[in-house]
Design an enzyme around this catalytic site. Structure first.
Site: not given
Ligand code: DHB
Ligand code: FE
Length: 279
Positions: A12, A59, A192, A237
């Site tokens: 997302h 978020h 991430h 996540e």
């Molecule tokens: C990014 C990834 C995310 O899960 C998010 O909520 C906001 C930004 C990103 O990698 O840019």
């Molecule tokens: Fe996210």
């Protein structure tokens, strides 16, 4: 009887939504991610779900340190969007499914999941991106139910609890008397850690995609710390995919899937699952 016709796990990242808005899906480095949605759109045309239950992590839009439920869901007739950055979003309205939502709340609480019940809820990019990937052109035919899992602020629910939470949704949907086809969405991940480059762990992401299909208990048995070590802080996540897989219980077939890294900071992924018994 309501029944679950499929489960989608999807990244997302906000840049996905911005790329869709700009109509530049074929021009970006992660174009294959968008291409992989072609068969998903064909499947949606064929199966025509009525409702999408969207598991995602908020978020900071609905919940911050003053009020941080572990699990929360909307019971509204409609939802608005908002986001934490990238300028003022276009105001949009997403249709809700209040009757099914209230039935699920009742069923979850009887099932020992004392969920927070929200008469109002905002969809952030985690919800809108998933819906826009499924239904391009701001034409969302399904009713939506936002379900938020805290994957942001410790103490966090364990992966096993998120999987069990999804299973409770499966039971709740199956006991709804109305004749509805329900799509389950898990919006998040994969590996991430925002602000930190190099936290993508492709081999763990690929293992995740295998295990989510054939052996979700393997992922459910991980601790939060193990997920963070393997997939980065926002790799948590993954909880949203586990909840999705819990709801779509039993053997499944993959309709289509893709792994593409990087998309922004993430190991980007999409996977559409269908119960082996058919949609
Ligand atoms: C990014 C990834 C995310 O899960 C998010 O909520 C906001 C930004 C990103 O990698 O840019
Ligand atoms: Fe996210």
């Amino acid at each position: 009887m309501a029944r679950i016709v499929g489960g989608l796990g999807t990244s997302h990242v906000p840049i996905i939504g911005r790329t869709i808005e700009a109509g530049k899906q074929s021009e970006v480095g992660f174009a294959p991610f968008f291409d992989a949605y072609g068969p998903v759109h064909q499947w949606l045309d064929k199966v025509k779900p009525d409702v999408a239950i969207v598991f995602y992590n908020d978020h900071g839009l609905n919940f911050a340190l003053d009020n941080m439920p572990t699990f929360a869901m909307g019971v509204a007739g409609e939802y608005h969007n908002a986001d934490e950055g990238w300028g003022e979003p276009e105001p949009r309205v997403f249709k809700g499914s209040d009757a099914l939502s209230w039935h699920i709340v009742q069923s979850l609480i009887e099932d020992d999941f004392d969920i927070s019940v929200c008469g109002e809820m905002l969809f952030d990019h985690a919800g809108t991106t998933a819906l826009d990937l499924l239904y391009p052109g701001h034409n969302i035919p399904v009713a939506t139910i936002p379900v938020v899992i805290n994957a942001v602020q410790p103490p966090l629910p364990k992966p096993s609890r998120c999987y069990a939470f999804g299973q409770a949704f499966g039971r709740a949907v199956a006991s709804f008397p109305g004749d509805l086809k329900v799509l389950i969405v898990g919006s998040g991940g994969l590996s991430h850690e925002l602000g930190v480059f190099g936290k993508i762990n492709e081999s763990f992401d690929r293992l995740t995609m295998e295990k989510i299909v054939d052996d979700p208990s393997y992922l459910a048995a991980l601790s939060n710390d193990e997920v963070v070590d393997l997939a980065g802080a926002q790799g948590l996540e993954l909880m949203t995919w586990l909840a999705m897989r819990g709801a779509v219980s039993g053997p499944v077939n993959i309709v289509n899937s893709i792994y593409h890294a990087p998309i922004s900071h993430t190991g980007g992924a999409m996977m559409l699952l269908e119960p082996e018994t058919g949609a």
